[in-house]
Scaffold this motif. Structure first.
Motif: not given
Length: 288
Positions: A86, A90-91, A94-95, A146
């Motif tokens: 990520y 986008t965290f 996308k998470g 991450d």
């Protein structure tokens, strides 16, 4: 005459002719054969060239050794390593996508949505709050893992390596390494990228590497340089090396390599024994 004509008709029918015969088109279509003799074409021949292997475009690339200016127009990517999943943007989307790919989380999401409808016998909080807590804890765990990967990438990218600059070795970071650079790897050091073996302090031009980080094998593998480059060990001598490498595009194969070295108007084949995979370790004798 009629007997001769019948024999001629049978012969042409075997070759796919005699389209005037009733039902002949249907029979040929069902058999999957060629419609007419004019459509019969010889299969293309495949030529095998022995000796020097010449990779064919666009499956190959050309690398100019010890010449950064010549490689700049090609636009090769850098050597920086990134294993994170990520970034800041986008965290969250996308998470959440990764969390709802799990059947259990998707099931409780549907239950929470149904609990907001008038037909639900329970209050929405009883479903929304537990699901939110589970998602929050999972996202915090993903962010922590991450972040650890990001820290590890920084450490790897900052690892020093000796690169030939002019007629001397200069220490630089792995991430600043460029395609075509000549590097020096010392004993027990790791390869910063995929390398082609040029020379070694061993007089017979060999070294031994360990690929446990790549395939789990702890046995040492031998690598041998081209005999023509055995004496290119010192920085003064290595600075004279100006060659052109034509090799295959980057791939995930650890045990095969196809490439040619064009040097002093001659072609040399780079076999697998010259190829050193990135992240392998040099165990015996320092090399270039």
């Amino acid at each position: 005459m009629s007997g001769r004509w019948d024999r001629l008709r049978i012969a042409t029918a075997r070759l796919g002719g005699d389209s005037s015969a009733p039902g002949s088109r249907a029979r040929r279509s069902n058999a999957g054969s060629v419609g007419s003799v004019s459509e019969l074409r010889p299969l293309p021949s495949r030529t095998v060239t022995l000796g020097r292997i010449q990779p064919q475009a666009p499956t190959h690339r050309t690398i100019y050794c010890n010449d950064r200016d010549a490689n700049i127009p090609v636009g090769y990517k850098g050597n920086s390593v990134s294993t994170t999943k990520y970034n800041v943007l986008t965290f969250l989307p996308k998470g959440l996508f990764e969390q709802f790919r799990r059947v259990a989380n998707l099931y409780f999401l549907m239950i929470s949505i149904l609990s907001t409808t008038p037909i639900s016998p329970v209050h929405p909080i009883t479903n929304v709050v537990p699901l939110s807590l589970v998602l929050l804890v999972s996202l915090i765990k993903e962010a922590f893992e991450d972040w650890k990967r990001f820290q590890n990438d920084l450490t790897i990218n900052a690892t020093p390596v000796d690169v030939l600059q002019g007629q001397r070795w200069e220490s630089t970071q792995w991430k600043k390494l460029q395609v075509g650079d000549i590097v020096r790897i010392k004993q027990d050091g790791f390869f910063p990228a995929d390398l082609l073996f040029l020379a070694s302090t061993n007089p017979d031009g060999v070294c031994y590497i360990e690929t446990a980080n790549l395939d789990g094998e702890t046995n040492l593998k031998i690598r041998k340089a081209l005999e023509k480059t055995w004496d290119y060990v010192t920085p003064e001598k290595a600075s004279e090396f100006k060659g052109e490498i034509q090799c295959e595009q980057p791939n995930n194969s650890l045990y095969t390599f196809t490439g040619n070295l064009i040097w002093t108007s001659r072609h040399y084949l780079f076999p697998q024994i010259n190829y050193c995979c990135g992240d392998a370790a040099l165990e015996i004798q320092s090399s270039l």
